[in-house]
Design an enzyme around this catalytic site. Structure first.
Site, mmCIF file in Angstrom:
data_model
loop_
_atom_site.group_PDB
_atom_site.id
_atom_site.type_symbol
_atom_site.label_atom_id
_atom_site.label_comp_id
_atom_site.label_asym_id
_atom_site.label_seq_id
_atom_site.Cartn_x
_atom_site.Cartn_y
_atom_site.Cartn_z
ATOM 1 N N GLU A 166 0.848 -1.375 0.147
ATOM 2 C CA GLU A 166 0.077 -0.021 -0.237
ATOM 3 C C GLU A 166 1.059 1.052 -0.014
ATOM 4 O O GLU A 166 0.782 2.388 0.857
ATOM 5 C CB GLU A 166 -0.716 -0.409 1.357
ATOM 6 C CG GLU A 166 -1.993 -1.333 1.142
ATOM 7 C CD GLU A 166 -2.496 -1.791 2.411
ATOM 8 O OE1 GLU A 166 -2.416 -0.933 3.385
ATOM 9 O OE2 GLU A 166 -3.322 -2.244 2.406
ATOM 10 N N ASN A 209 1.987 -4.813 -3.243
ATOM 11 C CA ASN A 209 0.544 -5.848 -2.729
ATOM 12 C C ASN A 209 -0.665 -4.176 -2.057
ATOM 13 O O ASN A 209 -0.160 -3.322 -1.213
ATOM 14 C CB ASN A 209 0.461 -6.395 -1.526
ATOM 15 C CG ASN A 209 -0.907 -6.757 -0.929
ATOM 16 O OD1 ASN A 209 -1.345 -7.813 -1.816
ATOM 17 N ND2 ASN A 209 -1.166 -7.259 -0.001
ATOM 18 N N HIS A 244 -10.292 -6.807 -2.017
ATOM 19 C CA HIS A 244 -11.664 -6.235 -0.773
ATOM 20 C C HIS A 244 -12.388 -5.526 -2.093
ATOM 21 O O HIS A 244 -12.955 -4.470 -2.332
ATOM 22 C CB HIS A 244 -11.320 -5.268 0.013
ATOM 23 C CG HIS A 244 -9.833 -5.853 0.373
ATOM 24 N ND1 HIS A 244 -10.562 -7.119 1.747
ATOM 25 C CD2 HIS A 244 -8.439 -5.783 1.131
ATOM 26 C CE1 HIS A 244 -8.893 -7.617 2.171
ATOM 27 N NE2 HIS A 244 -7.739 -6.555 2.198
ATOM 28 N N GLU A 273 -6.287 -10.978 -1.095
ATOM 29 C CA GLU A 273 -6.622 -10.785 -0.012
ATOM 30 C C GLU A 273 -8.093 -11.034 -0.466
ATOM 31 O O GLU A 273 -8.805 -9.395 0.449
ATOM 32 C CB GLU A 273 -6.274 -9.108 0.848
ATOM 33 C CG GLU A 273 -4.760 -9.181 0.928
ATOM 34 C CD GLU A 273 -4.135 -7.848 2.071
ATOM 35 O OE1 GLU A 273 -5.534 -7.255 2.408
ATOM 36 O OE2 GLU A 273 -3.425 -7.968 1.808
ATOM 37 N N ASP A 275 -12.141 -10.450 -0.104
ATOM 38 C CA ASP A 275 -13.191 -10.969 -0.101
ATOM 39 C C ASP A 275 -14.111 -9.864 -1.005
ATOM 40 O O ASP A 275 -13.993 -8.814 -1.136
ATOM 41 C CB ASP A 275 -13.121 -10.489 1.087
ATOM 42 C CG ASP A 275 -12.560 -9.864 1.990
ATOM 43 O OD1 ASP A 275 -12.842 -8.414 0.925
ATOM 44 O OD2 ASP A 275 -11.889 -9.349 3.328
HETATM 45 O O1 G3I Z 1 -2.916 -7.604 18.947
HETATM 46 C C1 G3I Z 1 -3.903 -6.809 19.710
HETATM 47 C C2 G3I Z 1 -3.742 -6.887 20.781
HETATM 48 O O2 G3I Z 1 -2.964 -7.166 21.706
HETATM 49 C C3 G3I Z 1 -4.706 -5.888 21.757
HETATM 50 O O3 G3I Z 1 -5.364 -6.131 22.680
HETATM 51 C C4 G3I Z 1 -6.084 -5.661 20.465
HETATM 52 C C5 G3I Z 1 -6.860 -4.670 20.881
HETATM 53 O O4 G3I Z 1 -7.758 -4.580 19.301
HETATM 54 O O5 G3I Z 1 -5.887 -5.420 19.012
HETATM 55 C C6 G3I Z 1 -5.083 -6.810 18.371
HETATM 56 O O6 G3I Z 1 -4.309 -5.505 17.425
HETATM 57 C C7 G3I Z 1 -5.602 -5.395 16.384
HETATM 58 C C8 G3I Z 1 -5.005 -6.775 14.901
HETATM 59 O O7 G3I Z 1 -5.184 -6.903 13.728
HETATM 60 C C9 G3I Z 1 -4.335 -8.399 16.287
HETATM 61 O O8 G3I Z 1 -5.799 -9.201 16.290
HETATM 62 C C10 G3I Z 1 -5.650 -4.543 15.859
HETATM 63 O O9 G3I Z 1 -6.544 -3.406 16.955
HETATM 64 C C11 G3I Z 1 -6.225 -4.821 14.593
HETATM 65 O O10 G3I Z 1 -6.501 -3.821 14.333
HETATM 66 C C12 G3I Z 1 -5.485 -5.585 13.318
HETATM 67 O O11 G3I Z 1 -6.683 -5.387 12.551
HETATM 68 C C13 G3I Z 1 -5.687 -5.939 10.745
HETATM 69 C C14 G3I Z 1 -5.472 -4.967 9.934
HETATM 70 O O12 G3I Z 1 -5.403 -5.663 8.589
HETATM 71 C C15 G3I Z 1 -4.811 -3.847 10.402
HETATM 72 O O13 G3I Z 1 -4.498 -2.809 9.791
HETATM 73 C C16 G3I Z 1 -6.671 -7.240 11.081
HETATM 74 O O14 G3I Z 1 -6.831 -7.991 11.778
HETATM 75 C C17 G3I Z 1 -6.354 -7.991 9.756
HETATM 76 O O15 G3I Z 1 -7.157 -8.170 9.029
HETATM 77 C C18 G3I Z 1 -6.254 -5.889 8.361
HETATM 78 O O16 G3I Z 1 -4.940 -6.792 7.101
HETATM 79 C C19 G3I Z 1 -5.130 -6.210 6.014
HETATM 80 C C20 G3I Z 1 -3.806 -6.310 5.149
HETATM 81 O O17 G3I Z 1 -2.795 -6.791 6.346
HETATM 82 C C21 G3I Z 1 -3.318 -4.881 4.453
HETATM 83 N N1 G3I Z 1 -4.557 -4.969 3.505
HETATM 84 C C22 G3I Z 1 -5.841 -4.421 3.718
HETATM 85 C C23 G3I Z 1 -6.219 -5.464 5.345
HETATM 86 C C24 G3I Z 1 -7.810 -5.259 5.680
HETATM 87 O O18 G3I Z 1 -7.177 -4.012 6.456
#
Ligand code: G3I
Length: 371
Positions: A166, A209, A244, A273, A275
């Site tokens: 990105e 990506n 997405h 990715e 969906d």
């Molecule tokens: O690990 C912490 C945890 O310690 C904490 O307690 C909890 C509280 O909210 O958060 C946890 O972190 C989260 C993390 O996922 C792991 O579960 C973050 O809040 C959350 O924002 C994060 O979201 C991920 C996101 O990327 C981050 O920007 C999504 O799961 C994941 O599906 C998403 O994936 C991205 C790709 O990498 C890149 N392209 C877009 C895609 C969708 O956004």
């Protein structure tokens, strides 16, 4: 006497026959069911079918579904920079290692995600001991150390990496995103990231990506970046369409144009990715409005079925350039889209429902040979 003693024997034989018939019937059903002929089998001659996973998915019913349906996995979060190197020199491998072990044990390929991004990047990497921004030289050295360490650890086990994620700005009037990487290094961090990854594992396929790769304005910006990398001899193998997508976009023409445009550079394409949201694209976070319905109506489902059918038809046609199709999450039970960008709003973007049962769209994707 003989009649009386033979009756239990007869009834036992009948029961055995009945049980046998039931077993044969059940086996025949299983052979027909998706748990036998999964997506990965149906698409064997086309491309691997992948799924993004977290540690919690590697046990129980979800693990079973992964093994029967998919032959490639991506760590949804576990290999991102903040997860792997939360502090300088402190590497946390446990989750990523478990995902790799699961894949190796089950003969599943692994895509690496990701090596350089503006999100889920630890703050320390941009700062010196004085709390101020580090120089370009220091930042590139840190990027090199990170990429070399991670790529080396999984050399031979990860066949493709999302190296830079990105980097293009959403605003079509700007070229590169104004991230800390860009502010400190200018655009050089992109080429450098690819060079470091290639040096660490020359056999790994390296991808740029991004999302909205098929919107014409963004497509041209990404094309411009990729062309400049290719012209400079940077080791980039392909472009990842995050995909997405939604019921509204992309249409077939936009999807085809994007595939044609990038592949004209000699690049491969991976759908990294995938969906299909049932809502139009939004990027700013907000709460669900009380008047907003999040019911998956038959009408929405039919539109989703048609969209999945169209995109997979196009993917199959371009099997010579598309080298992987990966879904972002396993089923509607858990999808990042249930929280993003609208908190509290349910979404239904995948091929399996909350009970891990195949949805109508699944059958549409899998039964193309009968059409
Ligand atoms: O690990 C912490 C945890 O310690 C904490 O307690 C909890 C509280 O909210 O958060 C946890 O972190 C989260 C993390 O996922 C792991 O579960 C973050 O809040 C959350 O924002 C994060 O979201 C991920 C996101 O990327 C981050 O920007 C999504 O799961 C994941 O599906 C998403 O994936 C991205 C790709 O990498 C890149 N392209 C877009 C895609 C969708 O956004």
């Amino acid at each position: 006497m003989s009649r009386a003693t033979n009756f239990p024997k007869l009834s036992r034989s009948l029961s055995i026959c009945f049980l046998l018939l039931i077993t044969i019937y059940a086996q025949a059903q299983r052979a027909k069911s998706p748990h036998h002929q999964g997506l990965k089998d149906v698409y064997k001659k086309y491309f691997p079918i992948g799924v993004a996973v977290a540690l919690r998915n590697l046990h129980g019913d979800e693990a079973q579904l992964i093994k029967t349906q998919f032959n490639s996995i991506t760590a949804e979060n576990a290999m991102k920079m903040a997860a792997i190197q939360p502090k300088e020199g402190v590497f946390y491998w446990k989750d990523a290692d478990s995902i790799i072990s699961f894949a190796v044990k089950n003969g599943i390929k692994v895509r690496g995600h990701n090596l350089c991004w503006h999100e889920q990047t630890p703050d320390w990497i941009f700062k010196g001991a004085d709390g101020k921004a580090v120089t370009k030289t220091v930042l590139l050295q840190r990027l090199k150390t990170h990429i070399t360490t991670v790529v080396n650890r999984y050399k031979g086990k990860i066949y493709a990496w999302d190296v830079v994620n990105e980097a293009i700005d959403d605003n079509p009037n700007h070229f590169l995103r104004d991230s800390k990487w860009y502010q400190i290094c200018g655009e050089d961090f992109i080429a450098k990231a690819f060079e470091y990854a290639h040096a660490a594992d020359p056999a790994a396929k390296l991808y740029y990506n991004d999302y909205n790769t098929e919107r014409p304005e963004k497509r041209e910006q990404i094309y411009r970046l990729l062309k400049s990398l290719k012209d400079k001899g940077v080791p980039v193998d392909g472009v990842g369409f995050q995909a997405h997508w939604s019921l509204q976009e992309p249409d077939e023409g936009a999807l085809r144009s994007a595939i044609e445009r990038y592949s004209s550079l000699g690049l491969k394409i991976q759908i990294t990715e995938l969906d299909l949201s049932i809502y139009p694209w939004e990027i700013s976070k907000r709460m669900k409005r009380p008047d907003e319905s999040d019911v998956f109506t038959a009408e929405l489902e039919n539109r989703q079925v048609a969209k999945y059918a169209m995109i997979f038809k196009v993917f199959r046609e371009y099997k010579n350039v598309i080298t992987n199709v990966t879904f972002w999450n396993i089923s509607d039970r858990y999808s990042w889209l249930n929280e993003f960008p609208v908190m509290g709003r349910k979404n239904y973007p995948l091929l399996f429902d909350r009970n891990l049962q195949p949805k109508k769209a699944y059958w549409e994707v899998i039964n193309f040979k009968n059409k």
